[in-house]
Design an enzyme around this catalytic site. Structure first.
Site, PDB file in Angstrom:
ATOM      1  N   SER A 146       0.838  -1.200   0.000  1.00 39.52           N
ATOM      2  CA  SER A 146       0.000   0.000   0.000  1.00 39.52           C
ATOM      3  C   SER A 146       0.877   1.256   0.000  1.00 39.52           C
ATOM      4  CB  SER A 146      -0.972  -0.040   1.174  1.00 39.52           C
ATOM      5  OG  SER A 146      -1.965   0.948   1.053  1.00 39.52           O
ATOM      6  N   ASP A 221     -10.257  -5.674  -2.999  1.00 41.82           N
ATOM      7  CA  ASP A 221      -9.646  -4.598  -2.215  1.00 41.82           C
ATOM      8  C   ASP A 221     -10.532  -3.352  -2.315  1.00 41.82           C
ATOM      9  OD1 ASP A 221      -7.996  -2.435  -1.345  1.00 41.82           O
ATOM     10  OD2 ASP A 221      -6.199  -3.561  -1.896  1.00 41.82           O
ATOM     11  N   HIS A 254      -7.310  -6.074   1.124  1.00 42.14           N
ATOM     12  CA  HIS A 254      -6.121  -5.250   1.358  1.00 42.14           C
ATOM     13  C   HIS A 254      -5.344  -5.680   2.604  1.00 42.14           C
ATOM     14  CE1 HIS A 254      -4.062  -1.542   0.156  1.00 42.14           C
ATOM     15  NE2 HIS A 254      -3.986  -1.160   1.420  1.00 42.14           N
TER      16      HIS A 254
END
Length: 276
Positions: A146, A221, A254
């Site tokens: 991320s 996600d 995620h």
């Protein structure tokens, strides 16, 4: 450097350490896994940069990297994501300030004094690792998740001579084009050139190159469409002739459930390139 803790794992040592950083002006904590090795041997290093809200502990506790690192003989280093402490400016926001350093050296007040994570992860901490651990600094690679995927990609693109491989889980590839890019506005002000130096897609558009990139992305996600935009990275790599392997994983989100599932794949991919 202070040893916070050590534990035996897969024949090696998982340690957590603390030191006073000259880059951030604060105490910084990081973790290092060192697999079993022959006396006097040095080992390749994989750097892992974490995402928003994380510390070194998230991947250390949930990343499931140690078995693969022991198998391939890889040192695994996980720094924090921002400076910490009572004197460090903060805001009541999960995606900015503490836990969200975005791997930049801030130039705007009040962030510029302590939020110097670029210098920390590219200069200060590597020097510390080279001094205190059996690291072969000629064989390094980098990965992240991320916000940390953003950091890993930008670090590798700006230091291709240092890193033999770069990969990411669900990276923020174009922060200047998505809402999370507000952090660059706050840290770097309206300096467009400075912001582009911390945007993977912009760096590639401006001529930065690495031979190849590996990215895993879950199609469940919740940040995919608005914040992550791997399509922009795919276009930039195609235009630049960079070999991008973008694997879209059905049903994955995620979280570290996603990361831990494919961590061993990434480490095997890094190990092959670190051995070359």
């Amino acid at each position: 450097m202070e040893t916070v803790s050590t534990a035996r794992a897969h024949g090696g040592t998982q340690g957590v350490y603390r030191h006073r950083s000259t880059a951030t002006g604060t105490d910084m904590t990081f973790s290092v896994y060192v697999p079993a090795h022959a006396p006097g041997a040095t080992l390749p290093v994989v750097w892992y940069l974490s995402g928003l809200t994380c510390t070194h502990a998230n991947v250390t506790d949930k990343g499931e990297f140690r078995r693969a690192c022991a198998e391939h003989g890889l040192i695994f280093v996980a720094p924090d994501t921002s400076p910490r402490g009572d004197d460090v400016p903060d805001e009541d926001a999960w995606d900015f300030a503490k836990g969200a350093g975005f791997y930049v050296d801030a130039t705007e007040a009040p962030w510029a004094t302590h939020y110097r994570m670029w210098s920390y992860v590219t200069a200060e901490l590597p020097a510390l690792i080279g001094e205190h651990f059996p690291a072969d600094t000629t064989r390094q690679s980098i990965m992240g998740h991320s916000m940390g995927g953003h950091g890993a990609l930008t670090v590798a693109l700006r230091h291709p001579e240092r890193f033999r491989a770069v990969s990411a889980f669900a990276p923020i590839v174009a922060p200047t084009k998505v809402p999370w890019g507000k952090a660059l506005d706050r840290y770097l002000g309206d300096d467009v050139a400075a912001q582009r130096r911390h945007d993977s897609v912009a760096l590639i558009e401006d001529g930065a190159r690495v031979p190849e990139i590996l990215v895993d992305q879950g199609d469940a996600d919740s940040f995919l469409a608005e914040q992550l935009r791997p399509d922009l990275l795919a276009t930039a790599c195609a235009d630049a002739g960079i070999d991008l392997t973008l694997r879209v994983r059905p049903g994955y989100d995620h979280s570290y459930h996603f990361i831990s599932t494919f961590m061993a794949d990434h480490l095997a991919w890094h190990a092959a390139r670190l051995r070359a």
